[in-house]
Design a protein around this motif. Sequence first.
Motif, PDB file in Angstrom:
ATOM      1  N   VAL A  27       4.995-154.004   8.565  1.00  0.00           N
ATOM      2  CA  VAL A  27       5.119-155.221   9.109  1.00  0.00           C
ATOM      3  C   VAL A  27       5.070-155.078  10.673  1.00  0.00           C
ATOM      4  O   VAL A  27       5.623-154.315  11.321  1.00  0.00           O
ATOM      5  N   ILE A  28       4.007-156.025  10.978  1.00  0.00           N
ATOM      6  CA  ILE A  28       3.842-156.147  12.619  1.00  0.00           C
ATOM      7  C   ILE A  28       4.225-157.419  12.922  1.00  0.00           C
ATOM      8  O   ILE A  28       3.389-158.410  12.359  1.00  0.00           O
ATOM      9  N   ARG A  29       4.909-157.603  14.055  1.00  0.00           N
ATOM     10  CA  ARG A  29       5.360-158.980  14.233  1.00  0.00           C
ATOM     11  C   ARG A  29       5.536-158.912  16.006  1.00  0.00           C
ATOM     12  O   ARG A  29       5.971-157.872  16.467  1.00  0.00           O
ATOM     13  N   PRO A  30       5.336-159.955  16.393  1.00  0.00           N
ATOM     14  CA  PRO A  30       5.754-160.101  17.747  1.00  0.00           C
ATOM     15  C   PRO A  30       7.386-160.100  18.078  1.00  0.00           C
ATOM     16  O   PRO A  30       7.877-160.763  17.463  1.00  0.00           O
ATOM     17  N   ARG A  31       7.822-159.169  19.248  1.00  0.00           N
ATOM     18  CA  ARG A  31       8.862-159.163  19.401  1.00  0.00           C
ATOM     19  C   ARG A  31       9.593-160.608  19.778  1.00  0.00           C
ATOM     20  O   ARG A  31      10.868-160.781  19.390  1.00  0.00           O
ATOM     21  N   GLU A  32       8.835-161.480  20.480  1.00  0.00           N
ATOM     22  CA  GLU A  32       9.609-162.915  20.695  1.00  0.00           C
ATOM     23  C   GLU A  32       9.592-163.897  19.519  1.00  0.00           C
ATOM     24  O   GLU A  32      10.187-164.802  19.510  1.00  0.00           O
ATOM     25  N   SER A  33       8.631-163.613  18.886  1.00  0.00           N
ATOM     26  CA  SER A  33       8.446-164.768  17.693  1.00  0.00           C
ATOM     27  C   SER A  33       8.064-163.976  16.398  1.00  0.00           C
ATOM     28  O   SER A  33       6.957-163.818  15.863  1.00  0.00           O
ATOM     29  N   PRO A  34       9.128-163.322  15.599  1.00  0.00           N
ATOM     30  CA  PRO A  34       8.791-162.497  14.662  1.00  0.00           C
ATOM     31  C   PRO A  34       8.417-163.103  13.451  1.00  0.00           C
ATOM     32  O   PRO A  34       7.914-162.503  12.509  1.00  0.00           O
ATOM     33  N   ASP A  35       8.769-164.449  13.317  1.00  0.00           N
ATOM     34  CA  ASP A  35       8.102-165.021  11.994  1.00  0.00           C
ATOM     35  C   ASP A  35       6.687-165.299  12.311  1.00  0.00           C
ATOM     36  O   ASP A  35       6.128-165.701  11.147  1.00  0.00           O
ATOM     37  N   LEU A  36       6.014-165.054  13.290  1.00  0.00           N
ATOM     38  CA  LEU A  36       4.502-165.169  13.513  1.00  0.00           C
ATOM     39  C   LEU A  36       3.645-163.831  13.211  1.00  0.00           C
ATOM     40  O   LEU A  36       2.738-163.677  13.653  1.00  0.00           O
ATOM     41  N   GLY A  37       4.238-162.863  12.608  1.00  0.00           N
ATOM     42  CA  GLY A  37       3.689-161.571  12.374  1.00  0.00           C
ATOM     43  C   GLY A  37       3.034-161.508  11.012  1.00  0.00           C
ATOM     44  O   GLY A  37       2.447-162.720  10.354  1.00  0.00           O
TER      45      GLY A  37
END
Length: 206
Positions: A27-37
Amino acid sequence: MDAEGNHTGHFKLWSELELREFPEKFVIRPRESPDLGFSVSRSDGSIEKLHGETSTGEPSKVSKIYGVVGTIRLLAGAHILVITSHKEVGTYLGFPVFRVTSMKFLSCNVVSKYLTSEEKKDEAYFTNLLKVVESTPGLYFSYETDVTLNLQRRYKLAKGWTRKPVWKQADPRFVWNRNLLEELIENKLDGFIIPLIQGNILNAPV
């Protein structure tokens, strides 16, 4: 704030990512917006955008990465190449430019145990080639602007061009990882798609 929005007048890529490793997926996700990974299946390399909870269990490992270079498929499955470290080396049009200092392939090749002996030999050869790719020198990029076009060409662009995803701004002739980006493009993961160029693009103060 890292965002792929256009409120600043230009498109900005996610710059700090979290890599979470589960038995069945990465799973790769932005640290500030984890739902957008997004997730990558470890069995077949298929990519899916995140929808709510990423997994029912705890990840076996969590690490910080700085970008996704792309994907490649070999006999035994897919591999995804990520940036594990970088260094800010200068600016272009006022935006920071980074040099890739290390990369790593994440293997999604559970099916490798079903390969024939000949196929395993071929796979071993290609895997060695991937190690060479991981150590490719002189790769540069920016999270906030395209670095493939010179100033003269940029001045001729239509108004609002910089609001487009960075990969759409780039000249594909000079994008080192162009062929590796296809699956990310197909899955509309614009905020993660980093065009890299190879060479020595500048010697400017940070």
